[in-house]
Motif scaffolding. Structure first.
Motif: not given
Length: 238
Positions: A101, A133-134, A137, A157
């Motif tokens: 991440q 997953k990231y 963000d 997710e």
């Protein structure tokens, strides 16, 4: 000449380094259109390094070799932690997608620092797990998932993307080793606005020029459709 295989079209290419919040230096390359400003940016995330994935995995390398010239795109590719390619070795060790991440965040920091426009995350196989997953963000326009195995990204997710306005484009090979179109439609159903493209005859590794051109075409269709159809020869024919 025909555009195929490892042919590298003109671009401004720069060896770059990314710096993670946990203190690692990652190696990579930024490719920009030779004369024009890029219209959008592909931040590429490579397949599983423990199975031979790296920044030179062929679809990612060919995107970098062709799309700055053919579609006015910036292409950022890099080795995630502990991964080696001819460009060099990124510091750290493979962490199964957890500490990676920070690698994704470092790439997005670089995009912001360079003021690269309209970033998209383009993940292939393991790289799709990192994007799923990231990616939420970060300030991105969307994600493009090539051969998503859905081994690491959880159902929650995946569903989180359904609550965003990010574009989600998913290329699922008909003959994938891990996730085929019918199951993919079920598992991505929590993203109602996702565009899932089943590729007839496609395989997980997208081997061969026909599959390469299909993947690059779908990427450009999402990010800069005005560049279609992609030329098959260089210099581009009128």
């Amino acid at each position: 000449m025909e555009i195929r295989g490892p042919l590298e079209l003109p671009a401004r290419r720069e060896d770059i380094e990314l710096h993670t919040a946990d203190g690692l230096t990652l190696v990579g390359e930024l490719a920009l259109p030779e004369t024009a400003a890029p219209l959008a940016t592909l931040v590429t995330l490579h397949p599983l390094p423990t199975a031979g994935g790296f920044m030179d995995s062929h679809i990612i390398r060919k995107a970098s070799a062709r799309l700055p010239a053919l579609a006015d795109l910036a292409v950022l590719r890099f080795n995630t932690r502990g991964t080696t390619s001819p460009r060099g070795t990124s510091e750290g060790a493979f962490d199964g997608g957890a500490a990676e991440q920070f690698d994704v965040a470092a790439a997005m920091d670089f995009v912001r620092e360079r003021a690269l426009p309209r970033p998209w995350l383009v993940g292939w196989s393991f790289g799709t797990e990192l994007a799923l997953k990231y990616g939420t963000d970060h300030d991105i326009e969307g994600i493009i998932l090539l051969s998503p195995p859905l081994h690491r990204a959880t159902a929650d997710e995946v569903a989180a993307w359904g609550r965003t306005d990010h574009r989600v484009v998913i290329l699922v090979p008909e003959l994938d080793d891990y996730l085929r179109p019918a199951e993919a439609r079920e598992r991505f159903a929590t993203i109602p606005h996702a565009q899932l493209i089943a590729v007839d005859g496609g395989k997980h590794l997208w081997v061969g020029e026909t599959q390469t051109r299909r993947v690059l075409t779908e990427i450009v269709a999402a990010v800069n459709p005005s560049a279609l159809p992609l030329p098959t020869h260089w210099p581009a024919e009128d």
